[in-house]
Design a protein around this motif. Sequence first.
Motif, PDB file in Angstrom:
ATOM      1  N   ALA C 168       0.831  -1.203   0.000  1.00 53.77           N
ATOM      2  CA  ALA C 168       0.000   0.000   0.000  1.00 53.77           C
ATOM      3  C   ALA C 168       0.869   1.259   0.000  1.00 53.77           C
ATOM      4  O   ALA C 168       0.610   2.196  -0.748  1.00 53.77           O
ATOM      5  N   GLN C 170       3.874   1.806  -1.097  1.00 59.94           N
ATOM      6  CA  GLN C 170       4.551   2.180  -2.344  1.00 59.94           C
ATOM      7  C   GLN C 170       3.561   2.492  -3.464  1.00 59.94           C
ATOM      8  O   GLN C 170       3.798   3.359  -4.292  1.00 59.94           O
ATOM      9  N   ARG C 171       2.434   1.802  -3.465  1.00 61.44           N
ATOM     10  CA  ARG C 171       1.442   2.133  -4.499  1.00 61.44           C
ATOM     11  C   ARG C 171       0.932   3.554  -4.295  1.00 61.44           C
ATOM     12  O   ARG C 171       0.785   4.325  -5.223  1.00 61.44           O
ATOM     13  N   GLN C 172       0.648   3.847  -3.038  1.00 63.87           N
ATOM     14  CA  GLN C 172       0.139   5.168  -2.719  1.00 63.87           C
ATOM     15  C   GLN C 172       1.144   6.248  -3.097  1.00 63.87           C
ATOM     16  O   GLN C 172       0.813   7.256  -3.691  1.00 63.87           O
ATOM     17  N   LYS C 173       2.384   5.963  -2.749  1.00 68.13           N
ATOM     18  CA  LYS C 173       3.435   6.930  -3.015  1.00 68.13           C
ATOM     19  C   LYS C 173       3.550   7.153  -4.522  1.00 68.13           C
ATOM     20  O   LYS C 173       3.667   8.278  -4.996  1.00 68.13           O
ATOM     21  N   GLN C 174       3.511   6.065  -5.245  1.00 70.97           N
ATOM     22  CA  GLN C 174       3.653   6.155  -6.695  1.00 70.97           C
ATOM     23  C   GLN C 174       2.468   6.906  -7.308  1.00 70.97           C
ATOM     24  O   GLN C 174       2.627   7.731  -8.181  1.00 70.97           O
ATOM     25  N   ALA C 175       1.273   6.573  -6.792  1.00 75.17           N
ATOM     26  CA  ALA C 175       0.071   7.169  -7.376  1.00 75.17           C
ATOM     27  C   ALA C 175       0.039   8.671  -7.151  1.00 75.17           C
ATOM     28  O   ALA C 175      -0.350   9.432  -8.024  1.00 75.17           O
TER      29      ALA C 175
END
Lengths: 236, 236, 279
Positions: C168, C170-175
Amino acid sequence: MASVAARRMVVENEEPEPKDVQRPEAMRLLEALLFASKEPLDDKTLAARLPAGVDLKAALAALQAEYAARGVNLVRVGGKWSFRTASDLSWLLTREAVQPKKLSRAALETLAVIAYHQPVTRAEIEDVRGVSMSRGTIDVLLETGWIRPRGRRKAPGRPITYGTTDAFVSHFGLEQLSDLPGLDELKGSGLLDGRLPPGFAVPLPSDDPALHEDEEPLEPGDLDLGLAPRAEPGED
Amino acid sequence: MASVAARRMVVENEEPEPKDVQRPEAMRLLEALLFASKEPLDDKTLAARLPAGVDLKAALAALQAEYAARGVNLVRVGGKWSFRTASDLSWLLTREAVQPKKLSRAALETLAVIAYHQPVTRAEIEDVRGVSMSRGTIDVLLETGWIRPRGRRKAPGRPITYGTTDAFVSHFGLEQLSDLPGLDELKGSGLLDGRLPPGFAVPLPSDDPALHEDEEPLEPGDLDLGLAPRAEPGED
Amino acid sequence: MSAEIIQFESDVVVERASDEPALVVDVEGFEGPLDLLLTLARQQKVDLSKISILALADQYLNFIEAARKLRLELAADYLVMAAWLAYLKSRLLLPDSDSPEAQSAEEMAAALAFRLKRLEAFREVAQKLLDRPQLGRDVFARGDPEPIAEIKHPQYSATLYDLLTAYAVQRQKQALGKVRFAPRKVWSLAEARSAIERLIGMSADWSCLDDYLISYVVEPELAASVRASSFAATLELVREGVLDLQQHAAFAPIYVRKHVPGPAPAKGADATPSAAVKQ
């Protein structure tokens, strides 16, 4: 000193095993020499250290025969003699130790991406993570036994696709891979917050071992390239 | 021992060669383990490495008897087992001998007082020897690895108590501390009682790593004062 | 007691001046006063338990005297023992009188005898210990032991929570953190120039530049870029003598045509804008 000799006398008297009584003193001497030596000894050295008149060849042969069936054998390596543990007992001299290790954050994140996005190639992992991946990360994950190379992507360069293993599912207490929480659950548990751009999706992973349409099987050689040092054999 | 005797009976009735065939596998394993090990091994360690169901005591006794007349003997030191060259063969092994650092008379006497009187404080050692002890004496002994600071006496000044180590019993080939030579005479003559001079609460030397009633544990910092450069860490 | 010692010491001081032949006193060979006493006691050649403490004390004190005469530096231990022995001697010589709580002289003598015996006993056992077969001197362990190889199995552990958090985060950070610079759509000068060259070839009459541009500007957001680039390209072409250019007023439409060589362009007749720009 005297007491030792006395003890030996007693032993010999109590136990008239002709074999030991007749055992030549040279064998005792050789035994002690070879046991205490820091390195294997050659015939010349042994002869020089033994009293004159000892039939070295015969004594060595007798000693070797005597120890042949024992846990320790008298072996000759490179023309030198030494006592070595019997080769069938090498298992006895190893100790298996479990060494607890912690996954690095990079490894954990990569593992998570593989779990959700499998089958996934290295480039795809890097794309999701937004950082390039060090070689060691995949190696560590392969070592955990939680991921495996599944096949190759039908694409230029035919990159290897990775997926998780049964060991992964069982380690993380999942019944099946699809039990991994989806977008709504991740949001609900607060792991993902609301500030997500439209179109943000969390894939629903499947642990169908069958290759996808855009995958082709690994060739036998793929696993020997050191790409998957500890891939679990027989896992598909 | 009974089983050893029984086995020997069987052996003696048969032809010489079957002796080795009949030799229990446990003896091979023990032989291998004890030959291979650098340090003496205790029963617990041996038992842990042997297959379940092995009569360790019997096997060790059989092995000890078997090797008693050989150039290498199985001896028990400090409650642990080790193969050692026969003591009458020291003349043969002069090349292996390491020139031991010669202990001064003061150091030797101090070692004796520590061994026979342990746990013992510096003041108590000085009382027996009738002379104040130079700092170097304890240092030299600590360096041999034969003594170690055990704890602190629950007394004014909380003086450090000293005792001997496993390396001590191993070096002097003592099966246990109570095998110290002349201990019985010393005890019989009341010289260990401390009847007249006060201060010796313990009538018999003990290297029981457990602290006595009048001892308390060393603090971590105590060992950093250079008092115990080679105190054995794993000794309990 | 102190009187005794002072007396004793003053005697020594007096005697120091004399020229008597000195005893050979080797104080360095002794391990302290008790050792010295033990050595002296052995000279009595009797069982330690039957030793005359009085005689021993005399011998010791004589020894110390001799040593002092030779101006030997004596360790404090020796002097303390001398003092104690001098005291003991006086107690042994004088009948025990008062102070019942104090140790009797006989008890003190016995304690000294005990310490001597004990020291001798420890000497003996130390020697016995030393006479035992010693490892590395008389008996030897395996010279070349085979170490037990430790096979380490790394065991990794991580919880599902760790895993999900890692995902979560890293996905959040990327998004959220991915800044996308939309590729900036520009019409380059070179593009503009080649386009204008081609367009101008189509007509030799005055034309509004914008008309040409419009046909190229498909996407509205490109208009500014197309206008700027084409204007710059036009100026360049005019300088090179490829184009003529005119504009009636500020912000009025700009007209261009293929350069017409010769005198200044005709004006008025065809009602075209007058202010031709020529460089």
